[in-house]
Every structure is written in C-alpha cells, then in structure tokens.
Design a protein around this motif. Structure first.
Motif, PDB file in Angstrom:
ATOM      1  N   SER A  52      64.940 -57.934 -40.758  1.00 27.99           N
ATOM      2  CA  SER A  52      64.549 -56.963 -39.729  1.00 27.99           C
ATOM      3  C   SER A  52      63.054 -56.676 -39.723  1.00 27.99           C
ATOM      4  O   SER A  52      62.571 -55.912 -38.882  1.00 27.99           O
ATOM      5  CB  SER A  52      65.311 -55.643 -39.940  1.00 27.99           C
ATOM      6  OG  SER A  52      64.917 -55.010 -41.154  1.00 27.99           O
ATOM      7  N   PHE A  53      62.299 -57.282 -40.642  1.00 28.73           N
ATOM      8  CA  PHE A  53      60.896 -56.899 -40.814  1.00 28.73           C
ATOM      9  C   PHE A  53      60.018 -57.248 -39.616  1.00 28.73           C
ATOM     10  O   PHE A  53      59.049 -56.552 -39.316  1.00 28.73           O
ATOM     11  CB  PHE A  53      60.329 -57.554 -42.073  1.00 28.73           C
ATOM     12  CG  PHE A  53      60.825 -56.966 -43.371  1.00 28.73           C
ATOM     13  CD1 PHE A  53      61.690 -55.878 -43.397  1.00 28.73           C
ATOM     14  CD2 PHE A  53      60.411 -57.497 -44.584  1.00 28.73           C
ATOM     15  CE1 PHE A  53      62.144 -55.343 -44.592  1.00 28.73           C
ATOM     16  CE2 PHE A  53      60.851 -56.969 -45.800  1.00 28.73           C
ATOM     17  CZ  PHE A  53      61.726 -55.896 -45.804  1.00 28.73           C
ATOM     18  N   LYS A  54      60.304 -58.350 -38.929  1.00 27.43           N
ATOM     19  CA  LYS A  54      59.439 -58.746 -37.810  1.00 27.43           C
ATOM     20  C   LYS A  54      59.440 -57.710 -36.691  1.00 27.43           C
ATOM     21  O   LYS A  54      58.443 -57.555 -35.973  1.00 27.43           O
ATOM     22  CB  LYS A  54      59.887 -60.101 -37.258  1.00 27.43           C
ATOM     23  CG  LYS A  54      59.638 -61.273 -38.197  1.00 27.43           C
ATOM     24  CD  LYS A  54      60.162 -62.571 -37.599  1.00 27.43           C
ATOM     25  CE  LYS A  54      60.010 -63.719 -38.575  1.00 27.43           C
ATOM     26  NZ  LYS A  54      60.583 -64.981 -38.056  1.00 27.43           N
ATOM     27  N   GLY A  55      60.554 -57.019 -36.536  1.00 30.40           N
ATOM     28  CA  GLY A  55      60.606 -55.985 -35.503  1.00 30.40           C
ATOM     29  C   GLY A  55      59.665 -54.834 -35.802  1.00 30.40           C
ATOM     30  O   GLY A  55      58.971 -54.339 -34.911  1.00 30.40           O
ATOM     31  N   TYR A  56      59.636 -54.384 -37.059  1.00 26.12           N
ATOM     32  CA  TYR A  56      58.709 -53.304 -37.423  1.00 26.12           C
ATOM     33  C   TYR A  56      57.272 -53.783 -37.282  1.00 26.12           C
ATOM     34  O   TYR A  56      56.390 -53.020 -36.857  1.00 26.12           O
ATOM     35  CB  TYR A  56      58.979 -52.821 -38.851  1.00 26.12           C
ATOM     36  CG  TYR A  56      60.440 -52.705 -39.195  1.00 26.12           C
ATOM     37  CD1 TYR A  56      61.354 -52.160 -38.283  1.00 26.12           C
ATOM     38  CD2 TYR A  56      60.926 -53.168 -40.416  1.00 26.12           C
ATOM     39  CE1 TYR A  56      62.698 -52.073 -38.588  1.00 26.12           C
ATOM     40  CE2 TYR A  56      62.277 -53.087 -40.728  1.00 26.12           C
ATOM     41  CZ  TYR A  56      63.158 -52.553 -39.810  1.00 26.12           C
ATOM     42  OH  TYR A  56      64.489 -52.488 -40.115  1.00 26.12           O
ATOM     43  N   LEU A  57      57.031 -55.025 -37.654  1.00 22.78           N
ATOM     44  CA  LEU A  57      55.694 -55.597 -37.504  1.00 22.78           C
ATOM     45  C   LEU A  57      55.243 -55.505 -36.050  1.00 22.78           C
ATOM     46  O   LEU A  57      54.144 -54.999 -35.762  1.00 22.78           O
ATOM     47  CB  LEU A  57      55.700 -57.054 -37.974  1.00 22.78           C
ATOM     48  CG  LEU A  57      54.427 -57.869 -37.751  1.00 22.78           C
ATOM     49  CD1 LEU A  57      53.276 -57.302 -38.568  1.00 22.78           C
ATOM     50  CD2 LEU A  57      54.665 -59.342 -38.109  1.00 22.78           C
ATOM     51  N   HIS A  58      56.059 -55.973 -35.123  1.00 20.52           N
ATOM     52  CA  HIS A  58      55.696 -55.922 -33.707  1.00 20.52           C
ATOM     53  C   HIS A  58      55.523 -54.491 -33.221  1.00 20.52           C
ATOM     54  O   HIS A  58      54.538 -54.165 -32.539  1.00 20.52           O
ATOM     55  CB  HIS A  58      56.763 -56.639 -32.870  1.00 20.52           C
ATOM     56  CG  HIS A  58      56.498 -58.100 -32.689  1.00 20.52           C
ATOM     57  ND1 HIS A  58      56.035 -58.638 -31.506  1.00 20.52           N
ATOM     58  CD2 HIS A  58      56.622 -59.149 -33.531  1.00 20.52           C
ATOM     59  CE1 HIS A  58      55.898 -59.947 -31.631  1.00 20.52           C
ATOM     60  NE2 HIS A  58      56.249 -60.284 -32.856  1.00 20.52           N
TER      61      HIS A  58
END
Length: 453
Positions: free
Chosen positions: A313-319
């Motif tokens: 799920s980390f890429k979503g927080y990154l974006h």
C-alpha cells in the motif's frame, strides 16, 4: 484498416493509457471516470458496512484476513482524498461511519479491542486521516460526536505525553506502545515521522507554535540518531538496547513521503523559511532518486523480492503525500506533477487483471499485471489517478481560511502508558552482547525481520 488502427494508437500514445482500465491523462473527466472504477473495485475488499462485520476495518488481522487495523485508517484517508480531488461523494457516508466507529472509548483512536496490539504509527494513521478530514472540510460530526480536529489533537497529545516517551536514544517514540508487543524495543522513523507530520499540520491549522516546536524537535531527533542522513536517505530505525545506533538501512517510500509532507507544512507555516525549503528539496531529491524508476513509483525495499501486505500500500501514500505537499510548498509543483503523471500512466496500464479485467497489481514498472490483487494495490492506483486533479482543488484549509472542524487542545485520554525501563541486569547485558554480534552479522536479516513483522 490495420494500418489505420495502428496509426491511431500511436497518435494517442502520449496522452492515453490503452489498457482494460482506459484513461486519457489529458482529460480530467476521463481521469475521474477511471478513478471511479478503481474506487469501486477497492471497496469490494471492504465488508464493514455489511451485516456481521465491523465498520472501519479491512478483513483481518491475520490469520482472519490480510490487513491490520491501521490500514483501515489509511483506507479512509485515501477515500477522503478521492472525494476531495474528484468531487465524487459516493463513499462519503461509509467513510464517515467508519471514521466515527473506530474512535474508541476515549475518542483518541485507541479502541479497547486493539490497544494490546497498538503501535504509535497505527494510531497515527487514523489521526492523520482525521486531520485530513478537518483540512479538506469533510462533513463535520454533530456536536455530541468527536470532531475531526479534536481527534487529531487527541492522538498527538497522547503521543507527546511523557507516558509514551523515555530518555533512551535521546528521546523519540517507540514503535510499539506496550512492552509485550514485538518491536517495543525499536524506535523507528514511521512512528516519529507521523508525529512530526501531525505536529506540522496542527501548527498550520491552529497557528499554535507548540505543535511547531515539537515538530522541529522531532526532526532534529531523527537527524541526530541518523535516521535521516546528509543525503536525505531515510532509514527505518534502530533498537533501544543499542541506543538506536544499529540502524536498519532499509528505506521505505512512506517514511520519506510522510516527512516530506510534514516539511512542506513547516515551510508554509514558517513563511517559506529557507531551512525548510532546503529540507523539502532534499527529501524530494531522495524520493525521486530511490522511489521513482524512470518516473514510475517503485518500492525499492521489496520489489525485487517479497512485499508484505503493508508494503503493497506504500505507493498510494507516496502519491498522495507528495501531491499534497505541492499545495503548501508550490515551488516543487512542476517537478512533482511530472513524476506523478508518468507514474499514474504506468499504474493504470497494468490494471488488466481479475474477473472484470481491470484489477490492479503492484509492479508498475513491468507494464503487465502481476496477478496479485488487494486493497493496497487498488489504493495505490486510486491515489495515482486522483492526485493528478490536485491543481484544480482547494489547498488544505486552516481555522482562519475556512476550516470548520472544532478542536480541543486538551483532548486525549492518556490512558495508554509507556512503562519505564528497569535497570539492565547482568543477564540483560550478556544478552545484549550476543545480540550485538548477531545484528552486525545479519544486517540484511534485520531488514527482512522488519518486513515480515
């Protein structure tokens, strides 16, 4: 006829992702439509609004499902941003119900059912989503229910309390709250980074310097223990028995991104101070260097191996967090939006899986669906698409620029205590010596341990 069709595809290529999930990145309406489909597919993983299920949480924790409690908080932050960026109110009622149901008996996002497995970062993810609700003017609860700003303040107050802190490693929050939890002896970046993030945002929203002072001190602590190095690499953490000097060198995108967003808020709060401008720039340099491969989000810690459910799920927080940073630190906007567009194109291009032919995977740089679906993967792509609309949305409000959420500076039960450490025994010291040798011999193993925990 074939040649004509081929020419048409080539003509569309720069702006259109041709996949089962089709989206024209030059068309806000097309982006909204694609995001709507991803949001629908994401919510198929949520059952808390069904009879017999618990509102607010995704199925779990293991072995009852893949997801821990904190990812529910992350989901609702994603859905609040989705509504804010697209204007789609379809999921506002379920988001509101979920966020209110999980506030806990003391209105501090520490419900009794979860406290024995609660980490500071777990609680903070719900607190950050409450803060987001206040900043985006999400529907205010009635007067007899906990308010979004007060909930964020309750989480922050409890984490600022001496009950959560000790002098080991010169300060800082531990990862876990109770000594019975695995990871209690670990002080990490995400727990302290979330606290820093909330402090910066509360300072800006309330114009209260106390929050900003804590944010400054937390940043200084992270630098002092070398979790942030001179090149703005952001490392995961270290263990209390070693005075946090046994730094785990693994780097996660959400650690860097949560700090970047907090630094951007501090830049705005301090009237665009040069020091925070330098920190924002340094963090963005590190993020682009490590977490965007040819312009596409890439989780360097695990994409060459095994990614656990959290990492998926980390890429979503990154974006989301890098995008929101552009609203309070606009000097990075052009650079960030270029990255996010390229990454969103790659993300959408591999959404070709599942029974409906549009479910999304995790490995965006491959260009093909990786046959692994989940709530995290859908949250990632939803964030990638919806954040492309951020330039047409209002910046986060404050209590002087349209914010309506009521606060409570004294909120927080302080009901979860951090026991003081007893002096080490001879056995403790001997055990520490053995552990030191073990850690030095297995740095990579340490990274894997954190990944699997």
């Amino acid at each position: 006829m074939f040649i004509g069709h081929l020419l048409r595809l080539l003509w569309l290529a720069p702006a259109t992702v041709l996949a089962a999930l089709e989206v024209n990145l030059d068309s806000p309406e097309s982006i909204r439509n694609a995001a709507s489909q991803v949001a629908y597919d994401l919510m198929t993983f949520y059952h808390g609004n069904e009879t017999g299920h618990v509102p607010g949480i995704l199925p779990g924790p293991p072995p009852d499902g893949d997801y821990y409690w904190w990812q529910g908080g992350a989901l609702w932050g994603t859905m609040i941003d989705y509504w804010h960026f697209t204007g789609d109110e379809t999921y506002n009622d379920v988001t509101y119900e979920a966020m209110q149901f999980q506030v806990g008996e003391n209105w501090d996002y520490a419900p009794r059912n979860w406290t024995l497995s609660l980490g500071n970062d777990d609680q903070a993810f719900w607190g950050m989503s409450a803060m987001l609700a206040a900043e985006n003017r999400f529907r205010d609860p009635p007067a007899d229910r906990p308010q979004w700003l007060a909930l964020a303040q309750a989480v922050w107050n409890e984490q600022a309390s001496p009950d959560r802190r000790d002098d080991t490693c010169g300060g800082g929050l531990r990862w876990q709250i109770f000594p019975s939890n695995r990871g209690y002896d670990y002080k990490n970046t995400i727990a302290n980074g979330c606290f820093f993030n909330m402090g910066a945002r509360l300072a800006r929203y309330t114009q209260n310097d106390t929050y900003a002072t804590w944010a400054e001190e937390t940043w200084d602590w992270l630098v002092g223990v070398k979790y942030i190095d001179q090149d703005y690499n952001v490392y995961d953490g270290g263990h209390v028995p070693f005075n946090c000097t046994d730094i785990n060198p693994v780097q996660y995108s959400y650690n860097a991104a949560v700090l970047l967003l907090g630094a951007a808020y501090m830049y705005d709060y301090t009237n665009q101070s040069q020091i925070w401008e330098e920190r924002v720039t340094g963090l963005l340099d590190g993020i682009e260097r490590l977490f965007f491969q040819n312009g596409t989000a890439y989780e360097i810690s695990c994409e060459g191996g095994i990614c656990n459910t959290d990492m998926l799920s980390f890429k979503g927080y990154l974006h989301r967090w890098v995008a929101t940073a552009t609203q309070v630190a606009p000097f990075i906007r052009a650079r960030v939006m270029g990255l996010l567009r390229t990454s969103a194109a790659a993300a959408a291009a591999q959404c070709t899986g599942g029974a409906n032919g549009r479910m999304c995977g995790f490995h965006w740089t491959s260009g093909v669906f990786d046959d692994r679906v989940g709530a995290g993967q859908q949250m990632n792509v939803l964030a990638a698409l919806s954040t492309l609309l951020i330039n047409d949305t209002d910046a986060p409000v404050t209590n002087t620029t349209g914010g309506t959420s009521r606060g409570d500076p004294t909120a927080g039960s302080r009901g979860i205590s951090l026991p003081h450490d007893e002096p080490p025994t001879t056995g403790d010291r001997a055990g520490a010596g053995v552990l030191t040798a073990f850690v030095l011999a297995t740095t990579i193993g340490g990274a894997i341990w954190i990944a699997l925990d």
